[in-house]
Design a protein around this motif. Structure first.
Motif, mmCIF file in Angstrom:
data_model
loop_
_atom_site.group_PDB
_atom_site.id
_atom_site.type_symbol
_atom_site.label_atom_id
_atom_site.label_comp_id
_atom_site.label_asym_id
_atom_site.label_seq_id
_atom_site.Cartn_x
_atom_site.Cartn_y
_atom_site.Cartn_z
ATOM 1 N N GLN A 1 -5.796 1.156 -3.730
ATOM 2 C CA GLN A 1 -5.118 -0.049 -3.263
ATOM 3 C C GLN A 1 -6.115 -1.188 -3.128
ATOM 4 O O GLN A 1 -5.830 -2.327 -3.502
ATOM 5 C CB GLN A 1 -4.425 0.207 -1.921
ATOM 6 C CG GLN A 1 -3.678 -1.001 -1.360
ATOM 7 C CD GLN A 1 -2.447 -1.351 -2.167
ATOM 8 O OE1 GLN A 1 -2.015 -0.572 -3.018
ATOM 9 N NE2 GLN A 1 -1.863 -2.510 -1.917
ATOM 10 N N ALA B 1 -5.745 4.506 -0.378
ATOM 11 C CA ALA B 1 -6.473 3.367 0.197
ATOM 12 C C ALA B 1 -7.544 2.830 -0.745
ATOM 13 O O ALA B 1 -7.717 1.607 -0.888
ATOM 14 C CB ALA B 1 -7.091 3.770 1.534
ATOM 15 N N GLY C 1 0.774 -1.235 0.000
ATOM 16 C CA GLY C 1 0.000 0.000 0.000
ATOM 17 C C GLY C 1 0.801 1.278 0.000
ATOM 18 O O GLY C 1 0.278 2.331 0.378
#
Length: 433
Positions: free
Chosen positions: A342, A339, A334
């Motif tokens: 990912q 986020a 990551g």
């Protein structure tokens, strides 16, 4: 089919330029029983186990023995007649390196973690990462048709960026064309453009309608390289540097210019028996070639300076084991995407063979395979004339495995990275059969 059988089956699966992409499951268990030491061995195992880091009884991780890891690599290299190879393993116990042999036949130049080699299809992890970052910035959408970025792609208005990323476009893989391999051998210094290799692909009918099946095709990533360049308005090599290498402190990796056939120092030569076709398609060596290679009457060809411009975004990069270990962990852990993206990247892989429950998944430049409830690895193989490699990361157990060999295929037609991986994971994991 148990895990050991799956891995052996994977050794015979269809091989494309720079990759061993699964049509059967890659399995992380069982070891080939091989004895002896490599005649070219320059033992270089290093590693230290941290106090208190020994895995618990429920952990799939073994306590790594550096001497045993080195011995396994030595034995595999000797059996497959590999001139030189490097294995890096990074776990919570510490970092371990096993190197064997030489970077050049006729010389004694031991390879190491800083030795440059052609990483082939591991490049796809980087090309895909650039595309995902562009999507993250709103510069493109995964649902966009390729026709929006590259003209004259057959059925391009119905092939999406996501389908290219997942190898589901149905477009013929240009590296499968027999005339392509013949041209590589006749003119190894030839400078290729993406348009030239795409023209080869487009002369062939599609394998299937877009989105209906999976087929590992380098044509997909030749196109994605062009998309990345158009969206960023700069060469793919610069996009790699600006978006990936620079931010992560990766300093020994490069996508060379199309006219550059050199490899930065220190580097390994790359070898293979026979013509380029033996690396580009799944054609085993005929018995007479195998016998001659084992007897030493047939010498491998040095493919080090074959012009890799035919690969570009599909497999043209050069790197080191050290850099790839940093890269694959950053990508999976990551450090590259935000986020939301990912999550999309991690969930991007789709089954390569829905009829086989244990078959791996292929997604946005990455392959994913679960070998046990608590062991899932994200990885990519790389294969082209002269080199064979693997880079993978298990985020649950924090295990990184990177390895490369300077012999593409062993005399008995085994992709060398696959066989080396079988040895290495037996030193790292205890998994059910």
């Amino acid at each position: 089919m148990n895990n050991s059988q799956q891995l052996r089956a994977s050794a015979g699966r269809r091989r494309h330029m720079a990759a061993m992409v699964a049509t059967t499951a890659l399995a992380l268990v069982a070891v080939l029983v091989i004895a002896g030491c490599s005649a070219n061995s320059s033992p270089a195992s290093t590693g230290s186990a941290e106090a208190g880091a020994t895995p618990s009884g429920s952990s799939p991780l073994k306590t790594i023995n550096p001497a045993a890891l080195q011995a396994a690599v030595d034995a595999a290299a000797k059996e497959m007649m590999i001139p030189g190879a490097v294995v890096e393993v990074r776990t919570p116990q510490g970092d371990f390196t096993a190197a064997v042999g030489t970077t050049e036949l006729g010389a004694e130049v031991p390879p190491g973690g800083d030795t440059h080699f052609r990483i082939a299809s591991i490049t796809k992890t980087m090309t895909a990462a650039v595309i995902v970052l562009q999507a993250q910035e709103g510069k493109l959408r995964f649902s966009d048709p390729i026709s929006k970025y590259v003209p004259d792609v057959p059925n391009g208005e119905n092939i999406t960026i996501a389908e290219l990323l997942r190898m589901r476009s149905g477009l013929y893989g240009y590296t499968n064309d027999p005339e392509f391999a013949a041209t590589l051998d006749a003119d190894p210094a030839k400078v290729w453009t993406p348009q030239e290799v795409l023209a080869i692909a487009f002369r062939h009918p599609p394998e299937f309608p877009p989105g209906t099946d999976y087929d590992y095709s380098n044509t997909n990533y030749a196109l994605l390289g062009l998309v990345a360049e158009k969206v960023d308005g700069k060469p793919l090599a610069q996009a790699f540097q600006d978006r990936l290498y620079g931010p992560l402190g990766i300093k020994q990796s490069v996508l060379p210019a199309s006219t550059d056939t050199s490899i930065p120092d220190p580097y390994s030569h790359g070898y293979m028996y026979g013509g380029s076709a033996f690396a580009l398609v799944d054609t085993p060596y005929p018995p007479d070639m195998e016998s001659a290679a084992k007897a030493g009457t047939l010498q491998p060809i040095d493919y080090t300076n074959q012009n890799s411009s035919y690969a570009t975004g599909a497999g043209g990069a050069i790197s080191t084991a050290d850099d790839l270990a940093t890269w694959i962990r950053a990508l999976v852990d990551g450090q590259v995407f935000n986020a939301d993206f990912q999550r999309q990247w991690l969930e991007g892989p789709q089954p390569t063979n829905p009829a086989e429950p244990k078959a791996p998944y292929y997604g946005y430049g990455i392959e994913r395979q679960s070998f046990a409830p608590d062991v899932t690895m994200y990885y990519h193989f790389g294969e082209l004339p002269g080199f064979n490699s693997f880079s993978g990361y298990d985020p649950v157990n924090k295990v990184t495995i990177v390895l490369w060999s300077n012999l593409t295929v062993s005399p008995d037609s085994r992709p060398t990275a696959n066989a080396l991986l079988l040895e290495v994971v037996n030193q790292v994991y205890t998994l059910p059969s």
